[in-house]
Design a protein around this motif. Sequence first.
Motif, PDB file in Angstrom:
ATOM      1  N   LEU A  11      35.826 -18.109 -25.479  1.00 29.53           N
ATOM      2  CA  LEU A  11      36.437 -17.282 -26.516  1.00 29.53           C
ATOM      3  C   LEU A  11      35.420 -16.848 -27.566  1.00 29.53           C
ATOM      4  CD1 LEU A  11      39.811 -19.180 -27.021  1.00 29.53           C
ATOM      5  CD2 LEU A  11      39.290 -17.280 -25.472  1.00 29.53           C
ATOM      6  N   GLU A  12      34.422 -17.695 -27.803  1.00 27.45           N
ATOM      7  CA  GLU A  12      33.389 -17.359 -28.793  1.00 27.45           C
ATOM      8  C   GLU A  12      32.561 -16.153 -28.373  1.00 27.45           C
ATOM      9  OE1 GLU A  12      31.112 -20.900 -29.163  1.00 27.45           O
ATOM     10  OE2 GLU A  12      32.697 -22.017 -30.211  1.00 27.45           O
ATOM     11  N   ARG A  13      32.600 -15.791 -27.088  1.00 30.57           N
ATOM     12  CA  ARG A  13      31.777 -14.673 -26.602  1.00 30.57           C
ATOM     13  C   ARG A  13      32.279 -13.327 -27.119  1.00 30.57           C
ATOM     14  NH1 ARG A  13      27.301 -16.966 -24.158  1.00 30.57           N
ATOM     15  NH2 ARG A  13      27.069 -15.155 -22.787  1.00 30.57           N
ATOM     16  N   PHE A  14      33.518 -13.266 -27.609  1.00 28.88           N
ATOM     17  CA  PHE A  14      34.064 -11.980 -28.031  1.00 28.88           C
ATOM     18  C   PHE A  14      33.562 -11.565 -29.414  1.00 28.88           C
ATOM     19  CE2 PHE A  14      37.165 -13.235 -24.786  1.00 28.88           C
ATOM     20  CZ  PHE A  14      37.172 -12.073 -24.029  1.00 28.88           C
ATOM     21  N   GLY A  15      33.420 -12.498 -30.337  1.00 26.50           N
ATOM     22  CA  GLY A  15      32.901 -12.160 -31.659  1.00 26.50           C
ATOM     23  C   GLY A  15      33.857 -11.322 -32.487  1.00 26.50           C
ATOM     24  N   SER A  16      33.301 -10.622 -33.477  1.00 24.19           N
ATOM     25  CA  SER A  16      34.122  -9.830 -34.395  1.00 24.19           C
ATOM     26  C   SER A  16      34.657  -8.594 -33.671  1.00 24.19           C
ATOM     27  CB  SER A  16      33.292  -9.411 -35.607  1.00 24.19           C
ATOM     28  OG  SER A  16      32.193  -8.615 -35.208  1.00 24.19           O
ATOM     29  N   GLY A  17      35.728  -8.081 -34.214  1.00 21.75           N
ATOM     30  CA  GLY A  17      36.333  -6.898 -33.620  1.00 21.75           C
ATOM     31  C   GLY A  17      37.372  -7.216 -32.570  1.00 21.75           C
ATOM     32  N   VAL A  37      33.189 -18.606 -19.859  1.00 19.75           N
ATOM     33  CA  VAL A  37      32.113 -17.751 -20.369  1.00 19.75           C
ATOM     34  C   VAL A  37      31.930 -16.528 -19.482  1.00 19.75           C
ATOM     35  CG1 VAL A  37      29.608 -17.623 -20.712  1.00 19.75           C
ATOM     36  CG2 VAL A  37      30.899 -19.585 -21.604  1.00 19.75           C
ATOM     37  N   MET A  38      31.917 -16.738 -18.171  1.00 17.77           N
ATOM     38  CA  MET A  38      31.726 -15.630 -17.242  1.00 17.77           C
ATOM     39  C   MET A  38      32.875 -14.633 -17.314  1.00 17.77           C
ATOM     40  SD  MET A  38      30.801 -16.008 -13.207  1.00 17.77           S
ATOM     41  CE  MET A  38      30.405 -14.598 -12.172  1.00 17.77           C
ATOM     42  N   ALA A  39      34.108 -15.143 -17.377  1.00 14.10           N
ATOM     43  CA  ALA A  39      35.276 -14.265 -17.476  1.00 14.10           C
ATOM     44  C   ALA A  39      35.244 -13.459 -18.768  1.00 14.10           C
ATOM     45  CB  ALA A  39      36.557 -15.086 -17.392  1.00 14.10           C
ATOM     46  N   ALA A  40      34.930 -14.119 -19.877  1.00 19.87           N
ATOM     47  CA  ALA A  40      34.891 -13.433 -21.172  1.00 19.87           C
ATOM     48  C   ALA A  40      33.803 -12.374 -21.201  1.00 19.87           C
ATOM     49  CB  ALA A  40      34.681 -14.449 -22.294  1.00 19.87           C
ATOM     50  N   ASP A  41      32.627 -12.693 -20.661  1.00 19.30           N
ATOM     51  CA  ASP A  41      31.521 -11.733 -20.664  1.00 19.30           C
ATOM     52  C   ASP A  41      31.858 -10.491 -19.853  1.00 19.30           C
ATOM     53  OD1 ASP A  41      29.998 -13.338 -22.269  1.00 19.30           O
ATOM     54  OD2 ASP A  41      28.688 -14.091 -20.680  1.00 19.30           O
ATOM     55  N   GLN A  42      32.480 -10.694 -18.681  1.00 19.74           N
ATOM     56  CA  GLN A  42      32.825  -9.557 -17.828  1.00 19.74           C
ATOM     57  C   GLN A  42      33.905  -8.686 -18.472  1.00 19.74           C
ATOM     58  OE1 GLN A  42      31.796 -11.876 -13.640  1.00 19.74           O
ATOM     59  NE2 GLN A  42      33.909 -11.557 -14.219  1.00 19.74           N
TER      60      GLN A  42
END
Length: 388
Positions: free
Chosen positions: A15-21, A285-290
Amino acid sequence: MVQIKCLNSISPLGLERFGSGYSISEDAARPDGILVRSASMHGMELPDSLLAIARAGAGVNNIPVDNCSAQGIVVFNTPGANANAVKELVLCSLFLTSRKIMASADWVKTLKGHGTDVGKLVEQGKSAFSGPEILGKSLGVVGLGAIGILVANAAEQLGMTVYGFDPFLSVDSAWRLSSAVRHSPSFDDICANCDYITLHLPLTPETKGMIDSGAIAKMKDGVRILNFARGELIDPAAVLESLQTEKIAAYATDFPDDSLIGAENVVALPHLGASTPESEENCAVMAADQLREYLETGNVRNAVNLANVSMPREPDTVRICLFHRNIPNTIAVLAAACGKAGINIETMQSKSKNEYAYTILDVSGEISEEAVESLKQLEPIIRCRVIR
């Protein structure tokens, strides 16, 4: 604000991979993206806001992929993210099926209360649990994807003679496979040569029930079978009968079947393959990044319903992303429509997969809503998205 809906608990590292916005919640009414692990989405209403679904795992049986494709929703999975976790469990099961470790541990529990006689009873009873070493034995790996390759390479390092069979072996996978692994031209070759057989292939109409009485008859007497791919790859009745006749010496699976639970020489585990904190974090992490990459750039990596399409963004351009049917002459139709609408294409990439295709256009200058609407109205187009 981009809305992400979580249908399961997802590792905070993902979840942290999304960041602001981004706004992440369990109850977003109109999400742009969905993150899911095991929750079933069959029967779930898919809002027209939804652009993509990312499964933190490899299988997508819990997602209505056909319905998603018809609505222009990209479905991602995370192949290889849990591969090491499954590999370790498969290696563990090589030993569990050989040495009757679980049965012997259960038997030792029955000695509780025998006091000083325990040592003598252990020596008297241990012969019932003897089994072979894996060193020098042959292992057939059916399916050489992310997991199968790791299993094959590790088993070879443990001193086994490894045979591999995969009619769809990719070039990338071939590069990662140990040169010591022997190529089997057919599944029958695996059956004829291997003391152990481990399955690492998807469930399809062609592979369902592939381990049936006919296949088992071609195997060595006393073969040990490991199934950490999908339960439906085997015919439970055929496996049970072969265990009783000792044609199969042992069967290990991560997908328990009621008829096999409790049967002698069956090691049935409760779907533990990816149940490690490392695996869950890797998948998240992989799912969030994609998912984030697709929402922000339109690039597609590891989609199950589209081919991979990725290109760097040209400077000072607007990106048009088109999810469309794989129909002949579509690119010519798109180019003509862009020309008619005054859209100047700087760079384009398009790939197809089965019934569907995906095209990215980087175009110069601003694009009017009328021009975008003209693309949306083209017969092959399912979804048109503009990233400015």
